[in-house]
Enzyme design. Structure first.
Site, PDB file in Angstrom:
ATOM      1  N   ASP A  54      14.434  53.830  -9.267  1.00 26.88           N
ATOM      2  CA  ASP A  54      15.177  53.531 -10.481  1.00 26.88           C
ATOM      3  C   ASP A  54      16.616  53.182 -10.099  1.00 26.88           C
ATOM      4  OD1 ASP A  54      16.487  53.512 -12.933  1.00 26.88           O
ATOM      5  OD2 ASP A  54      15.502  55.302 -13.688  1.00 26.88           O
TER       6      ASP A  54
ATOM      7  N   CYS B 144      16.043  50.086 -17.688  1.00 31.49           N
ATOM      8  CA  CYS B 144      14.835  50.807 -17.290  1.00 31.49           C
ATOM      9  C   CYS B 144      13.574  50.447 -18.071  1.00 31.49           C
ATOM     10  CB  CYS B 144      15.110  52.306 -17.400  1.00 31.49           C
ATOM     11  SG  CYS B 144      13.760  53.337 -16.838  1.00 31.49           S
TER      12      CYS B 144
ATOM     13  N   HIS C  87       8.710  56.549 -18.821  1.00 29.81           N
ATOM     14  CA  HIS C  87       9.768  56.014 -19.695  1.00 29.81           C
ATOM     15  C   HIS C  87       9.295  54.842 -20.552  1.00 29.81           C
ATOM     16  CE1 HIS C  87      14.461  55.891 -19.965  1.00 29.81           C
ATOM     17  NE2 HIS C  87      13.869  56.344 -21.065  1.00 29.81           N
TER      18      HIS C  87
ATOM     19  N   ASP D  16      13.382  48.865 -10.798  1.00 28.83           N
ATOM     20  CA  ASP D  16      13.428  48.364 -12.167  1.00 28.83           C
ATOM     21  C   ASP D  16      14.650  47.488 -12.427  1.00 28.83           C
ATOM     22  OD1 ASP D  16      15.164  50.521 -12.007  1.00 28.83           O
ATOM     23  OD2 ASP D  16      14.340  51.590 -13.732  1.00 28.83           O
TER      24      ASP D  16
END
Length: 471
Positions: free
Chosen positions: A34, A74, A124, A280
């Site tokens: 991330d 994200c 997420h 991401d």
């Protein structure tokens, strides 16, 4: 029910086409962090970070050097990864909204082709409280499931397993524990009757930056780091502190990459496994005087993108400069695996191009967007809606008022000279603006103010533009 209908329809098509032949299909391992920017690896030329395992992997992989995150934040990336669609199509153009789609997503497409699937780590995509249990019907077809929607407490990291609503915790630094679990999954499935497709999604190197294991933090002295030339003097001190911790996370994750590759070799399946390493989105980390993501500058939009598949792409490394976008990952993966690409996919299939065929990206450009700025990119903090293109050489972006940014990334790699008002660049600006206009028309993007899309999808947002937690 929606997943079952998708699987049944795909299975009918695949059987009719004679496409379900699991014995000949490669395994798949998708690994991503991330906020790992493209510049933060040794093989990409970062003078500070230690990534020996990734450097070895890059030397034997296809490196999509100009890969970008189509909307560098994200949740939009994650939704594009499993739908092959752009954010304004799947609707996840904000963080913390649920992916509600009729598209055939990645896991059902692979299951219908004979795969067993798994997902470990950060999800997420649920749009509920970030530490809430995600029921089976919202797991989008993944069978093996050790997941939390989102946490950045990497040393006290919860997760849920399968359809059990009991909260469990990864032991120690979560990326290490998640990687160990992925290794066990690989060993358990290496000689199985079905090929496997496993996604491993880490939370680091996203902030908080000072939380990697001490042995990795001790590798980096803030005072000794060489900063990028676009970090303003007044941001240097904080940038050094942040980068030292960020690099510690990167090196810890690099160790994990080595463990995963060792496991593929030990089980004898490396040659027949597609390994994708990416992120991401990137992170500004003081460049341009900014932090984190959502912005159109290279530190934010560009991501690492390695494709390792010896049986299908060869043993030698290659650099591919044409830009690749987030929604292109799913169709390219299915193309390499010999799995039909669902009609709902919008991205491009680069699998033939990686093997020496024609480039599917005729403009050599990737579309970048920010439909609805939020968080650290609100208008109060200088944020704005934008649309742009990143070509092999240039970055061009337009905001709601018209042309905004133009960089020649070959002569100005740190994007310090905005050419948008330079008379000498007028012809180039006109050409890139026409390219952007064409791409927006092709993707049915009407480029309206953020509230238009928020209302269109019925999302509820707070004063800073964030969705908060939907119920």
């Amino acid at each position: 029910m929606r997943i079952m209908k998708q699987l049944l329809a795909l299975l009918i098509v695949l059987v009719a086409a004679g496409a379900v032949d699991a014995a000949k299909k490669p395994n798949i391992l998708i690994v991503f962090g991330d906020m790992w920017r493209a510049q933060a690896t040794g093989y990409a030329g970062d003078p500070n970070v230690k990534t020996p395992q990734l450097d070895k992997l890059a030397a034997r992989s296809a490196d999509l050097f100009n890969a970008v995150s189509s909307q560098p934040v994200c949740c939009p990336f994650r939704a594009s990864l499993i739908t092959g669609q752009r954010p304004l199509t799947h609707g996840v153009f904000l963080n913390d909204v649920p992916l509600q789609t009729n598209a055939t997503t990645l896991a059902p497409a692979l299951i219908a082709a004979g795969y067993t699937t798994g997902y470990i780590g950060k999800w997420h995509l649920d749009g509920n409280h970030r530490e809430s249990y995600i029921p089976k019907e919202r797991q989008h077809g993944f069978e093996y499931w050790k997941v939390l929607d989102c946490t950045h407490d990497y040393n006290h990291s919860p997760y849920f397993e399968g359809d059990d609503p009991t909260k469990q915790f990864w032991e120690g630094y979560d990326a290490f524990a998640q990687t160990a679990d992925a290794q066990k999954y690989i060993r358990d499935h290496a000689k199985g009757d079905k090929p496997f497709a496993l996604v491993l999604s880490w939370g680091p190197p996203h902030n908080p930056y000072q939380t990697a294991p001490k042995e990795y933090r001790d590798m980096y002295d803030p005072a000794s780091l060489k900063l990028r030339e676009n970090v303003p003097a007044e941001h240097e001190k904080q940038s050094r502190i942040d980068l030292a911790g960020y690099y510690a996370h990167c090196t810890a994750l690099d160790h994990c990459i080595g463990e995963l590759m060792d496991t593929l070799r030990e089980t004898g399946i490396e040659r027949d496994t597609i390994v994708v390493f990416t992120s991401d989105h990137g992170a500004m980390l003081g460049s341009q005087g900014m932090i984190r993501k959502q912005k159109p500058w290279d530190e934010s939009i560009r991501t690492p993108m390695l494709w390792h598949y010896p049986a299908g792409l060869g043993e030698d490394g290659k650099r591919i400069d044409t830009p690749m976008n987030s929604e292109d990952i799913m169709p390219t993966l299915l193309g390499l695996a010999g799995v039909p690409i669902p009609d709902t996919v919008e991205g491009l299939d680069y699998s033939g191009y990686m093997k020496g065929g024609d480039n599917p990206n005729k403009d050599n450009a990737a579309l970048i967007t920010c439909p609805a700025p939020f968080g650290e990119w609100t208008r109060a903090r200088g944020g704005k809606e934008f649309r742009g293109v990143r070509t092999e050489r240039y970055t061009y972006a337009r905001d709601l008022n018209g042309p905004w940014l133009l960089y020649d990334n070959q002569t100005d790699p740190y994007q310090l000279r905005n050419l948008i008002d330079d008379p000498a660049a007028n012809d180039l600006k006109t050409k890139l603006d026409a390219l952007l206009t064409r791409r927006l028309a092709e993707t049915h993007d009407d480029f309206k103010p953020a509230q238009v899309y928020i209302d269109r999808w019925h999302w509820k947002v707070q004063a800073d533009g964030t969705a908060g937690y939907t119920k």
